[in-house]
Design an enzyme around this catalytic site. Structure first.
Site, PDB file in Angstrom:
ATOM      1  CE  LYS A 191      -4.248   1.554   0.227  1.00 30.80           C
ATOM      2  NZ  LYS A 191      -3.907   2.633  -0.717  1.00 30.80           N
ATOM      3  CE  LYS A 223       4.085   7.981  -1.021  1.00 26.76           C
ATOM      4  NZ  LYS A 223       3.072   8.079   0.041  1.00 26.76           N
ATOM      5  CG  HIS A 253     -13.992  -0.325  -9.246  1.00 22.86           C
ATOM      6  ND1 HIS A 253     -14.414  -1.117 -10.282  1.00 22.86           N
ATOM      7  CD2 HIS A 253     -14.056   0.953  -9.713  1.00 22.86           C
ATOM      8  CE1 HIS A 253     -14.738  -0.361 -11.322  1.00 22.86           C
ATOM      9  NE2 HIS A 253     -14.518   0.897 -11.005  1.00 22.86           N
ATOM     10  CG  HIS A 283     -19.363   9.277   2.605  1.00 27.72           C
ATOM     11  ND1 HIS A 283     -19.749  10.419   1.934  1.00 27.72           N
ATOM     12  CD2 HIS A 283     -20.177   8.291   2.162  1.00 27.72           C
ATOM     13  CE1 HIS A 283     -20.761  10.140   1.133  1.00 27.72           C
ATOM     14  NE2 HIS A 283     -21.041   8.851   1.247  1.00 27.72           N
ATOM     15  CB  SER A 323     -21.849   1.708   2.098  1.00 27.06           C
ATOM     16  OG  SER A 323     -23.230   1.580   2.346  1.00 27.06           O
TER      17      SER A 323
END
Length: 558
Positions: A147, A183, A252, A266, A450
């Site tokens: 990540k 990175k 995704h 969010h 969600s």
């Protein structure tokens, strides 16, 4: 209410055995930082003789090699924790064999595992051709996926992406996010390209990563960084899902920081800045540390300066301002502004959006000199690496340095700050809010639902029935039926009574993550008698966690 280390809230989560006496812990911490020995040495508070793992990494220049900087900080932590790692090994080996095993695994952790260097052509809108350079570094696969963000900058180099990838490994470990570090960087100035050209570059870079196996939901998951945002992440997700991930239902999840419509979450945009706020909050409300610094706990009477008014700087400024701190200065690459009466973050944001610069803001004057040396309580370097050096560290006036950027402090500056009794809240903890919420987004993408959707109505109905049950019980007790004893929720409970939204859950999870990690750092700082050396404490925590994964997974193929 301000806390002292080890009080009720912490004890309820970690257990009394983990922390011991709050008063004793605070006294030991306070005494060490002032150079006074504790009245009675406690277990874990014995001074540690540091082994110098890498003398070469201790670069004394103002502009040290970034990757060697990170390696030097790693070595400092490793030298402190090595004995404990040897002691904790539960194997039928001699002391020498155990120590060799520990040192071997530490050598495995330290280097960058993979670095991809690539170049590709694009045709610009004017018909000319240009070759674009890019890099992706994967520091560690002890946890997968890897990540780390993608930045667009002309300063991008192999050394920089390796350093940032290694920082990501330790950052994820500090906040207990199960990723390895990575990175990427593309060597361009995005201001020199049209939107169409940037889309070409982003999509082609994605394909190059995919061809080499450097992107995928379970392999390597990029995120926004300097000069990239939701738009670029959306292009990456669409490119991957439309090509190599065409048959992957989780396609995704190959990138985080996406728009909500593309599977984003969010609270992601403000996550790093919000994490900076929570990180400062955990230390500024700790009475023991504030006593060491000669400050009172809380944000109420504090002033702060932000260097870098990008995503991290803006949102850090917003949250500190909201909780009572006063921003007196803001610095950017083209200049700095100053107002001792305070600068409103919303007004400054609107001005910059309209004019493209903070210079000329009518409610502040131009600041002559380095904003890093301005008079304030809290300094937030939120721009680029190596901003605080041996040259300017003696002139820094802040008592708290909150590292919103990656690697803003060189080793020599860090040493000076410790000598001057200045608290540095380190980058590998403080700016981990972004990767924490990226983790939440990644989980959301894998779960395909969600946060809150499955429990929203159930929680709302449960709260309603709870209030009705209390009301009916009171009416039966006092013999009054028909609603003559209404139970009215407080305004705060009323806000929560209808159930937590996705943003509420994200904010709560981030706040808890930052609080728990801060407590771990504080305990480690006391255990190894580190005083205000929070950076080394954070590295010790990270090294212990990464070491445990490598050790328990085994090293068969060696």
């Amino acid at each position: 209410m301000y806390r002292r280390l080890g009080e009720a809230l912490l004890l309820s989560r970690a257990g009394p055995a983990a922390l011991g006496s709050a008063a004793a812990d605070s006294a030991a911490l306070l005494g060490w930082a002032r150079g006074q020995p504790s009245a009675a040495p406690q277990p874990g508070l014995t001074p540690v003789a540091r082994r110098h793992y890498s003398e070469a990494a201790a670069d004394r220049e103002d502009d040290p090699n970034f990757f060697k900087m990170v390696e030097g900080f790693f070595d400092r932590g490793a030298s402190i924790v090595e004995d404990k790692l040897v002691e904790d090994l539960k194997t039928r080996e001699s002391e020498e064999q155990k120590r060799n095993r520990v040192r071997g695994i530490l050598r495995i952790i330290k280097p960058c595992n993979h670095v991809l260097s690539l170049s590709f052509p694009i045709r610009r809108d004017d018909g000319s051709w240009e070759v674009i350079e890019g890099y992706r570094a994967q520091h560690s696969q002890h946890r997968t996926p890897c990540k780390g963000g993608i930045r667009y900058s002309t300063d991008v180099s192999v050394d920089e992406v390796k350093a940032l990838a290694s920082l990501m490994t330790y950052k994820c470990a500090v906040v207990d996010v199960p990723f390895g570090g990575a990175k990427a960087g593309v060597k361009i100035n995005p201001k020199n390209y049209t939107d169409n050209e940037l889309e070409k570059i982003t999509r082609r870079f994605t394909m190059e990563l995919a061809k080499k196996g450097f992107i995928g939901p379970g392999i390597d998951v990029p995120a926004p960084d300097m000069s990239t945002g939701e738009r670029e992440m959306s292009w990456i997700a669409d490119t991957y899902a439309s090509t190599i991930g065409h048959y992957d239902i989780n396609a995704h999840a190959c990138v985080t920081g996406k728009p909500i419509s593309q599977g984003g979450i969010h609270g992601r945009i403000s996550a790093t800045g919000r994490g900076v706020f929570h990180g400062i909050e955990n230390f500024i409300n700790e009475a023991s540390y504030m006593s060491i610094l000669g400050m009172t706990p809380g944000f109420g009477d504090k002033t702060f300066v932000v260097q870098g008014f990008g995503n991290v700087g803006l949102h850090s400024m917003r949250y500190l301002h909201r909780f009572g701190a006063k921003c007196v200065g803001v610095g950017e690459s083209d200049g700095s502004i100053w107002n001792p009466d305070g600068i409103d973050p919303k007004e400054l944001e609107d001005f910059k959006l309209q004019h493209g610069s903070i210079l000329g803001f009518p409610k502040a004057k131009v600041y002559e000199g380095s904003i890093l040396e301005a008079d304030c309580d809290i300094l937030i370097p939120a721009a680029s690496e190596k901003q605080l050096t041996k040259s300017n560290a003696p002139r820094v006036k802040a008592k708290i340095i909150a590292e919103g950027a990656n690697g803003p402090t060189t080793p020599e500056a860090d040493k000076i700050f410790l000598e001057r009794n200045i608290m540095v809240i380190p980058d590998l903890y403080l700016n981990a809010g972004g990767v924490t919420v990226s983790y939440f987004e990644w989980l959301k993408n894998l779960n395909h639902v969600s946060y809150g959707r499955l429990t929203f109505k159930y929680e709302r109905d449960s709260n309603y029935h709870l209030l009705m049950s209390v009301q009916e019980s009171l009416e039966r007790k006092f013999g009054k039926h028909g609603g003559t004893i209404p139970v009215v929720p407080t305004a705060e409970f009323q806000d929560r009574i209808s159930g937590a939204s996705e943003k509420d859950i994200v904010h709560s999870g981030l706040a808890y993550t930052m609080e728990r990690s801060a407590r771990q750092i504080m305990r480690t700082a006391m255990k190894y008698n580190l005083g205000l050396d929070l950076r080394t404490a954070a590295y010790v925590n990270a090294i212990e966690k990464v070491f445990k994964v490598y050790n328990e997974a085994g090293v068969t193929f060696t």
